[in-house]
Design an enzyme around this catalytic site. Structure first.
Site, PDB file in Angstrom:
ATOM      1  N   GLU A   1       0.874  -5.074  10.792  1.00 14.66           N
ATOM      2  CA  GLU A   1       0.594  -3.641  10.784  1.00 14.66           C
ATOM      3  C   GLU A   1       1.547  -2.977  11.776  1.00 14.66           C
ATOM      4  OE1 GLU A   1      -1.565  -1.986   8.917  1.00 14.66           O
ATOM      5  OE2 GLU A   1      -2.876  -3.556   8.121  1.00 14.66           O
TER       6      GLU A   1
ATOM      7  N   ARG B   1      -3.203   5.072  -1.951  1.00 16.78           N
ATOM      8  CA  ARG B   1      -3.096   3.707  -1.433  1.00 16.78           C
ATOM      9  C   ARG B   1      -2.848   2.664  -2.536  1.00 16.78           C
ATOM     10  NH1 ARG B   1      -5.704   0.224   2.646  1.00 16.78           N
ATOM     11  NH2 ARG B   1      -6.695  -1.585   1.687  1.00 16.78           N
TER      12      ARG B   1
ATOM     13  N   GLU C   1       1.921   3.798   3.031  1.00 17.31           N
ATOM     14  CA  GLU C   1       2.419   3.241   4.287  1.00 17.31           C
ATOM     15  C   GLU C   1       3.943   3.274   4.315  1.00 17.31           C
ATOM     16  OE1 GLU C   1       0.410  -0.550   4.459  1.00 17.31           O
ATOM     17  OE2 GLU C   1      -1.564   0.392   4.377  1.00 17.31           O
TER      18      GLU C   1
ATOM     19  N   HIS D   1       2.706  -3.854   6.667  1.00 11.78           N
ATOM     20  CA  HIS D   1       1.804  -2.724   6.440  1.00 11.78           C
ATOM     21  C   HIS D   1       1.951  -1.710   7.581  1.00 11.78           C
ATOM     22  CE1 HIS D   1      -0.924  -4.655   3.365  1.00 11.78           C
ATOM     23  NE2 HIS D   1      -0.339  -5.736   3.864  1.00 11.78           N
TER      24      HIS D   1
ATOM     25  N   HIS E   1       0.861  -1.186   0.000  1.00 14.19           N
ATOM     26  CA  HIS E   1       0.000   0.000   0.000  1.00 14.19           C
ATOM     27  C   HIS E   1       0.894   1.233   0.000  1.00 14.19           C
ATOM     28  CE1 HIS E   1      -3.532  -2.501   1.739  1.00 14.19           C
ATOM     29  NE2 HIS E   1      -3.644  -2.373   0.429  1.00 14.19           N
TER      30      HIS E   1
END
Length: 373
Positions: free
Chosen positions: A335, A191, A136, A260, A133
């Site tokens: 994440e 994104r 990020e 991510h 993405h």
């Protein structure tokens, strides 16, 4: 520009929906959300100010040469790949996985410790990737930082030596190269990819994988949605190319991590359903090992569990495909920092702390795989 997080008042699972609105529409949106029974939480009052602050923090590095405490544009990262593999040529080799929609090469690094050769397929492999993405930024920065630590630490760090001697490593710092470059040149909060399907640009490259694609939720058929899954599985050259490369790796792939941001989560399959897979117990144990090691560095806490039960349902994602199609048991989506104070606009001074703690998690994850086939 305001960034609003929206939660339903009766609760719900996973991370809330991010909504970007202009100052002119801000009050109207708030009123409309309240009328509909939704509770908005403002995470970032002014995205432009936060973005300016991130860039300002990115200019403060005093590091000579390639600065691991800064965010870098794509051409700088590609130059770094050439330079670091030249410096550690006894360990690392650069390679190109595929090309993107806009014809950019997607560069990666193979780390193979002495004693392993291209003809030796007995040593298992771990594949890690960042930047699927575009917005990020902490994801590629963390992958880059950890790669340097692995290479520079091989000679004198016993933990690093152990995992490099055990596994061949395939490391992809920036997956979504078109989108990543676009976040630097045009839209910091972009994104998706940059392909065209209908009236809007881009496909969510983490909803485009050919496993339970478009069947369960968490992806959209609308080309203008940020979770648009594309017109068909593997419609995106970058996704198709990376998937084909992973399938062609000679060594048995034992581990996979897709990095991510943000939310501080360490997650395993499934993403397409709330049901747990047959290997969940061992998968979650690998997550526990990783998050405990991560927290031991500076106290940063991560949640763990399946993707669908920890964050949200998301079909057509990379982790489900690697596990469901290729049978890689230890497949994880991570994440990184933070929990929302800065979100995608994490200041550059958090790159090194994030990299240090994530490296310890990566070592623990690899050791768990080694000891738990």
């Amino acid at each position: 520009m305001h960034l609003i997080d929206v939660w339903h008042p009766t609760g719900g699972e996973g991370r809330p929906l991010d909504i970007r609105v202009s100052p002119a529409a801000y009050q109207h949106i708030l009123n409309d959300l309240h009328v509909r029974g939704l509770i908005p939480e403002i995470l970032i009052q002014d995205v432009q100010v936060a973005y300016d602050n991130q860039l300002a923090s990115n200019r403060q590095s005093l590091t000579a040469g390639f600065a691991y405490d800064k965010y870098h544009r794509l051409d700088e990262i590609n130059d770094w790949i050439v330079n670091i593999t030249g410096e550690y040529k006894h360990l690392a080799t650069p390679f190109v996985i595929t090309k993107s929609f806009e014809e950019r090469e997607i560069h990666a690094i193979k780390i193979s410790a002495p004693g392993n050769t291209d003809d030796d397929s007995s040593r298992p492999a771990i594949f890690i990737e960042g930047g699927i993405h575009a917005r990020e930024w902490i994801s590629p920065a963390t992958v880059i930082y950890m790669t340097n630590q692995l290479l520079s630490g091989y000679a004198n760090n016993s933990d690093i030596k152990e995992i490099l001697n055990t596994f061949t490593w395939y490391i992809l710092p920036v997956f979504n190269v078109d989108g990543y470059e676009f976040t630097w040149s045009k839209d910091r909060m972009w994104r998706k990819t940059r392909s065209r399907h209908g009236v809007c640009l881009g496909v969510d490259p983490n909803r485009n994988w050919d496993y339970e694609w478009g069947k369960h939720g968490g992806s959209s058929p609308n080309p203008c949605s940020e979770t648009y899954r594309g017109p068909k599985p593997f419609s995106e050259p970058s996704v198709r190319g990376v998937a084909e490369y992973i399938q062609e790796i000679k060594e048995p792939v034992r581990g996979f991590i897709d990095f991510h941001s943000f939310s501080q989560l360490w997650m395993t399959p499934w993403g397409y359903t709330h049901d747990q897979p047959k290997d969940f117990k061992q998968q979650d144990q690998s997550s526990v090992s990783a998050v405990k090691a991560l927290e031991s560095v500076s106290g940063t806490s991560y949640e763990h569990g399946t993707i669908a039960n920890t964050i949200y349902v998301a079909d057509g994602n990379s982790v489900d495909w690697v596990y469901g199609k290729l049978g890689v048991k230890y497949s994880a989506a991570v994440e990184l920092r933070d929990r929302g104070e800065y979100g995608f606009l994490l200041p550059a001074n958090q790159i090194v702390p994030c990299g240090n703690e994530t490296l310890q998690a990566l070592l623990a994850f690899a050791k768990f795989i080694k000891n738990n086939p």
